[in-house]
Write an enzyme that holds these catalytic residues in place. Structure first.
Site: not given
Ligand code: PNS
Length: 191
Positions: A58, A107, A144
């Site tokens: 991303k 939220r 964001s």
């Molecule tokens: O701020 P965001 O983009 O909503 O955060 C999302 C985040 C980074 C918390 C989530 O995508 C994440 O935990 N990513 C790490 C990769 C991972 O562990 N993925 C499997 C989740 S079950």
């Protein structure tokens, strides 16, 4: 925890380990909604890690170092909070740092479906639990992505983000206007 026992201290045959949690996210950029959750979680745990996720798939507005810098300034008053950066699964980060709990802000009900799915997956993968914290209603609309869009079109986001983020967003927007320096998007692939 025993009120008189400090984390790491032993009382009798019991050792009081610090209660740790992680608050993961993209933080591109950090908003006052994130800070509400971070500050409240910091009051519940001995140590809180705010972990900035490096997402190779991303594109982001801010480079990961900039996101980290903005977070660092915003939470300077909280001595039990530290910022880190991670790539990969959040549960692997938890395992590597002996963190048993993930804290997530909710939220609205629309956040819940996906967050519940991730929470259950993370618990199944590694036994890591998730604590859902309802966001302050004052910030229930805040994201964001919206902040970036508003700032990009010259809108006022002063009340929605910490001062350094406001400044950086304004600089970024100015650099994109005709005659600006044409600031580039951050890419986690590039740091
Ligand atoms: O701020 P965001 O983009 O909503 O955060 C999302 C985040 C980074 C918390 C989530 O995508 C994440 O935990 N990513 C790490 C990769 C991972 O562990 N993925 C499997 C989740 S079950």
């Amino acid at each position: 925890m025993n009120a008189s026992a400090q984390p790491g201290a032993s009382v009798g045959d019991r050792v009081f380990l610090p209660r740790r949690a992680v608050c993961p996210g993209s933080f591109d950029p950090v908003t006052n909604g994130h800070l509400d959750i971070i500050n409240r979680a910091a009051d519940l745990y001995d140590e809180l890690v705010v972990a900035v996720f490096i997402n190779m798939t991303k594109s982001s507005l801010f480079m990961v170092d900039e996101r980290r810098e903005m977070l660092t300034e915003a939470i300077a008053a909280k001595p039990n909070v530290r910022i880190d950066v991670f790539q990969g699964l959040v549960v692997d980060y938890c395992r590597a740092h002996q963190i048993p709990v993930i804290v997530k802000g909710l939220r609205a009900i629309s956040d819940f479906d996906y967050e519940l799915q991730m929470a259950q997956m993370n618990r199944g993968l590694a036994g890591v639990d998730t604590l859902f914290m309802p966001t302050n209603p004052e910030y229930s609309f805040l994201a964001s992505s919206l902040v970036k869009e508003i700032a990009n079109w010259g809108g006022d986001v002063t009340a929605l983000v910490p001062p350094l983020v406001n400044k950086r967003l304004a600089e970024r927007a100015a650099s994109r206007r005709p005659g600006g320096t044409g600031g580039s998007e951050g890419s986690d692939g590039g740091g």
